[in-house]
Design an enzyme around this catalytic site. Structure first.
Site, short mmCIF file in Angstrom:
data_model
loop_
_atom_site.label_atom_id
_atom_site.label_comp_id
_atom_site.label_asym_id
_atom_site.label_seq_id
_atom_site.Cartn_x
_atom_site.Cartn_y
_atom_site.Cartn_z
N GLU A 62 -1.05 -0.76 -9.79
CA GLU A 62 -1.60 0.58 -10.03
C GLU A 62 -0.45 1.55 -9.83
OE1 GLU A 62 -2.43 3.88 -9.71
OE2 GLU A 62 -3.85 3.68 -8.04
N CYS A 72 -2.66 9.47 -7.52
CA CYS A 72 -2.23 8.76 -8.72
C CYS A 72 -3.05 9.19 -9.93
CB CYS A 72 -2.32 7.26 -8.51
SG CYS A 72 -3.86 6.74 -7.76
N GLU A 74 5.21 12.02 -14.28
CA GLU A 74 4.39 12.22 -13.09
C GLU A 74 5.22 12.94 -12.03
OE1 GLU A 74 3.34 8.81 -10.52
OE2 GLU A 74 1.28 9.55 -10.61
N SER A 128 5.01 3.16 -7.26
CA SER A 128 5.77 3.69 -8.40
C SER A 128 5.97 2.63 -9.49
CB SER A 128 7.15 4.16 -7.91
OG SER A 128 7.86 3.07 -7.37
N GLN A 144 10.19 13.86 -1.48
CA GLN A 144 9.10 14.28 -2.37
C GLN A 144 9.14 15.80 -2.57
OE1 GLN A 144 7.54 11.73 -3.69
NE2 GLN A 144 6.26 12.97 -5.01
N ILE A 183 0.84 -1.21 0.00
CA ILE A 183 0.00 0.00 0.00
C ILE A 183 0.87 1.25 0.00
CG2 ILE A 183 -1.64 1.24 1.50
CD1 ILE A 183 -2.74 -1.44 2.34
N PRO A 184 0.47 2.30 -0.71
CA PRO A 184 1.26 3.54 -0.73
C PRO A 184 0.86 4.49 0.42
CG PRO A 184 -0.51 3.75 -2.27
CD PRO A 184 -0.68 2.41 -1.62
N TRP A 185 1.54 5.62 0.46
CA TRP A 185 1.37 6.56 1.59
C TRP A 185 0.40 7.71 1.28
CZ3 TRP A 185 2.77 10.64 -1.20
CH2 TRP A 185 3.81 10.51 -2.12
N LYS A 196 1.35 -4.87 3.75
CA LYS A 196 2.57 -4.10 4.02
C LYS A 196 2.26 -2.65 3.69
CE LYS A 196 6.11 -2.20 2.99
NZ LYS A 196 6.39 -0.82 3.40
N PRO A 197 2.01 -1.83 4.73
CA PRO A 197 1.73 -0.42 4.46
C PRO A 197 3.05 0.32 4.19
CG PRO A 197 1.71 -0.83 6.83
CD PRO A 197 2.04 -2.15 6.17
N ALA A 198 2.94 1.54 3.68
CA ALA A 198 4.15 2.33 3.38
C ALA A 198 4.72 2.89 4.68
CB ALA A 198 3.81 3.46 2.42
N GLU A 199 6.04 2.88 4.78
CA GLU A 199 6.64 3.33 6.04
C GLU A 199 6.36 4.81 6.29
OE1 GLU A 199 10.36 2.31 4.06
OE2 GLU A 199 11.28 4.01 5.04
P1 NAP Z 1 7.14 3.14 -3.86
O1 NAP Z 1 8.54 2.98 -3.40
O2 NAP Z 1 6.72 2.47 -5.10
O3 NAP Z 1 6.22 2.67 -2.63
C1 NAP Z 1 4.98 2.01 -2.73
C2 NAP Z 1 4.93 0.84 -1.76
O4 NAP Z 1 5.88 -0.16 -2.16
C3 NAP Z 1 5.31 1.18 -0.33
O5 NAP Z 1 4.56 0.40 0.58
C4 NAP Z 1 6.77 0.80 -0.28
O6 NAP Z 1 7.23 0.59 1.01
C5 NAP Z 1 6.74 -0.47 -1.09
N1 NAP Z 1 8.05 -0.86 -1.62
C6 NAP Z 1 9.12 -0.09 -1.88
N2 NAP Z 1 10.14 -0.84 -2.36
C7 NAP Z 1 9.69 -2.11 -2.42
C8 NAP Z 1 10.28 -3.34 -2.85
N3 NAP Z 1 11.52 -3.42 -3.31
N4 NAP Z 1 9.52 -4.46 -2.77
C9 NAP Z 1 8.26 -4.41 -2.32
N5 NAP Z 1 7.66 -3.28 -1.89
C10 NAP Z 1 8.37 -2.14 -1.94
O7 NAP Z 1 6.78 4.65 -3.99
P2 NAP Z 1 7.47 5.88 -3.21
O8 NAP Z 1 8.96 5.76 -3.24
O9 NAP Z 1 6.83 5.96 -1.88
O10 NAP Z 1 7.04 7.09 -4.11
C11 NAP Z 1 7.78 7.37 -5.29
C12 NAP Z 1 6.88 7.77 -6.41
O11 NAP Z 1 5.93 6.73 -6.66
C13 NAP Z 1 6.06 9.00 -6.20
O12 NAP Z 1 6.78 10.16 -6.47
C14 NAP Z 1 4.94 8.77 -7.16
O13 NAP Z 1 5.30 9.19 -8.43
C15 NAP Z 1 4.75 7.28 -7.15
N6 NAP Z 1 3.63 6.86 -6.28
C16 NAP Z 1 2.49 6.51 -6.88
C17 NAP Z 1 1.42 6.14 -6.10
C18 NAP Z 1 0.12 5.75 -6.72
O14 NAP Z 1 -0.91 5.89 -6.09
N7 NAP Z 1 0.12 5.21 -7.92
C19 NAP Z 1 1.50 6.13 -4.72
C20 NAP Z 1 2.73 6.48 -4.13
C21 NAP Z 1 3.78 6.85 -4.94
P3 NAP Z 1 8.05 1.79 1.75
O15 NAP Z 1 7.30 3.03 1.52
O16 NAP Z 1 8.03 1.35 3.15
O17 NAP Z 1 9.40 1.81 1.12
#
Ligand code: NAP
Ligand code: MG
Length: 509
Positions: free
Chosen positions: A278, A312, A411, A257, A358, A177-179, A203-206
């Site tokens: 997504e 998103c 994005e 992402s 961010q 899940i994202p944050w 697994k929620p986002a940290e």
């Molecule tokens: P992200 O790293 O893709 O995080 C999304 C989820 O995946 C979080 O729960 C994260 O946990 C987890 N995650 C990270 N690395 C992982 C891995 N290797 N294996 C499994 N799960 C993993 O996104 P972000 O870094 O928070 O944000 C970066 C960009 O993503 C943003 O700038 C935005 O463009 C995009 N984003 C899109 C959405 C959407 O709704 N589509 C939502 C959030 C972000 P942790 O957070 O604990 O690392």
């Protein structure tokens, strides 16, 4: 690729969060609750904790467990037991529905508490967080009502045969899940999975996961048997990677992402399981000269400013027929000039962005726009009195933005809106489809034929006509095409994603 490299280097360059000890406010840092398995909190295997930062101040105010492989193994094993041998695997659909309905009631009863948690954790204005809780409760209500209404078919076959299909749960499903909308995303993915009878490991986002900590408690309170849900807080690279690569997982639901989405898909492939991804977007508003601008412009403005642009499905590109370009630019500039960012309690148009990385990302886009000579049409303001260490960014409107500029194609995930003029219908469609993404779009015109023609040509999972609701309603299937991902959430479609089909062929002679 350049953007990815930049994202990584920005992450390394961001300042550390402020320590609570040196802050003026006095409050205790909430200790980590651990890992939630079989309806209770247990200490995580690792003694480490992850700091939870208030984005409006940059101050650490809580901690969560830093779950590792051992915790994920324990959570998945409990989910497996619940599904394969436990009470959860034998629970009737009607009873699953009733339990989900009870969760909806509990969320509604605790809505204010949850909204305060969510606002602090994400920095979003309190009213937005309150709206998020209404939506979160609604996910459980909607899928509770649907749990016992998923039917199979009978199929005419050879003489002497009776054939029926039925939908079955996958088994153990992983939810990453994202944050940006932590509680809503929890509801969006967990409620339909539970409705179909899956055992969910989450697994929620940290960066924002405290509402998820409360939601699993409410699920237990609603009477779900042990093992139906587990929560493994922690980091993506450790807890997230261990969960998505776990050989006992039957399906993965991921929002985040594109980069991590690709890792999830690789993990799913290695275990030969399915996944929904997504991955965000660069969703266009297509404004034709006959559009009702009084209707359109406030919706367009609010849509990108909401949640500080971290949505998103935000409409982050406005494609405008050249004849009305100046009028649209002036109208949106007037809107942006009045937009104000502040802390959750100030409850203004937007809060800070989620974290220092961010903020740096948004500021890098702004700096690049300036260096590229892109006209800045208007800026909002950051309210006086906010904590200067908070992750506030200035909402900004740009135009005309060259079609191939990063600002027009990538994005940002921040409150930056770009205007791009187009010449005719064909040009508008080309532009709308001109990014790697395909999540949502809106077409604004009073010409019904054109509205339908253009909607059908746009490559996106949802297309609004003369309106826009980021993410749309809970009843409306939602998901991406192209780099925005695949699979559908929301609506009854989500129940199909969270289940598989079995065909039973009975020869009766
Ligand atoms: P992200 O790293 O893709 O995080 C999304 C989820 O995946 C979080 O729960 C994260 O946990 C987890 N995650 C990270 N690395 C992982 C891995 N290797 N294996 C499994 N799960 C993993 O996104 P972000 O870094 O928070 O944000 C970066 C960009 O993503 C943003 O700038 C935005 O463009 C995009 N984003 C899109 C959405 C959407 O709704 N589509 C939502 C959030 C972000 P942790 O957070 O604990 O690392
Ligand atoms: Mg946070």
């Amino acid at each position: 690729m350049a953007a990815n490299i930049e994202r990584m280097s920005m992450a390394q360059a961001v300042p550390a969060p402020r320590a609570f000890a040196g802050a003026a406010q006095s409050f205790a840092v909430q200790p980590a609750k651990g890992v939630f398995i079989e309806n209770r909190w247990r200490p995580a295997h690792s003694q480490n904790a992850v700091d939870v930062v208030d984005p409006a101040t940059g101050i650490v105010f809580a901690q969560i467990a830093d779950c590792g492989r051992e915790d994920v193994n324990a959570a998945v094993a409990a989910a497996r037991r619940a599904f394969d041998q436990g009470a959860w695997g034998r629970t009737r659909p009607t009873d699953r529905g009733r339990m989900l309905a009870r969760v909806a009631e509990l969320i509604a009863r605790h809505a204010e508490e949850l909204a305060v948690i969510e606002a602090r954790d994400t920095g979003k204005p309190l009213s937005l967080a309150r709206g998020d809780m209404v939506a979160t409760a609604r996910y459980f209500e909607y899928y509770g009502g649907a749990a016992d209404k998923v039917h199979g078919d009978t199929i005419p076959y050879l003489p002497g045969f009776f054939v029926a299909t039925e939908r079955e749960a996958h088994g153990v499903t992983a939810h990453i899940i994202p944050w940006n909308y932590p509680a809503q995303m929890f509801g969006r993915t967990v409620a339909p999975a539970l409705a179909m009878g899956n055992a969910c490991v989450i697994k929620p986002a940290e960066d924002a996961c405290l509402s998820a900590h409360r939601l699993v408690e409410l699920i237990a309170e609603a009477g779900f048997p042990e093992g139906a849900v587990a929560l493994v807080p922690g980091r993506g690279e450790t807890a997230g990677a261990a969960l998505s690569g776990h050989p006992q997982i039957d399906f993965i639901s991921f929002t985040g992402s594109p980069e991590v989405g690709a890792l999830i898909q690789i993990a799913a492939a290695k275990n030969h399981v399915g996944c929904t991804l997504e991955l965000g977007g660069k969703s266009p508003h297509v404004l034709f000269a006959d559009a009702d601008l009084d209707e359109a412009l406030p919706i367009i403005g609010k849509g990108i400013v909401m949640n500080a642009g971290q949505t998103c499905s935000a409409g982050s590109r406005v494609l405008v027929e050249r004849a009305i370009y100046d009028k649209v630019a002036a109208g949106l500039a007037a809107y942006f000039t009045g937009v104000r960012a502040g802390s959750p309690e100030m409850d203004l148009d937007l809060g800070p962005v989620i974290n220092a990385a961010q903020k740096k990302r948004v500021e890098t886009f702004r700096a690049r726009a300036k260096a590229d000579g892109i006209p800045l049409l208007a800026e909002g303001s950051i309210a006086p009195g906010v904590d200067p260490a908070g992750y506030f960014v200035t909402p900004s409107l740009y135009g005309p933005v060259p079609r191939d500029n990063d600002l027009a194609c990538e994005e940002v995930f921040g409150p930056l809106l770009v205007l791009i003029p187009f010449e005719d219908e064909a040009d508008a469609i080309r532009l709308a489809n001109g990014t790697d993404y395909g999540l949502m779009a809106a077409v604004w015109t009073r010409d019904g034929n054109r509205a339908l023609r253009v909607s059908r040509r746009i490559r996106a999972g949802q297309v609004y006509v003369n309106g826009f609701g980021a993410g749309g309603g809970i009843e409306l299937p939602f998901g991406g095409m192209k780099k925005s991902g695949h699979g559908r959430e929301k609506g009854l479609e989500a129940l199909l994603e969270f289940s598989t089909l079995k065909t039973i062929i009975l020869r009766h002679g």
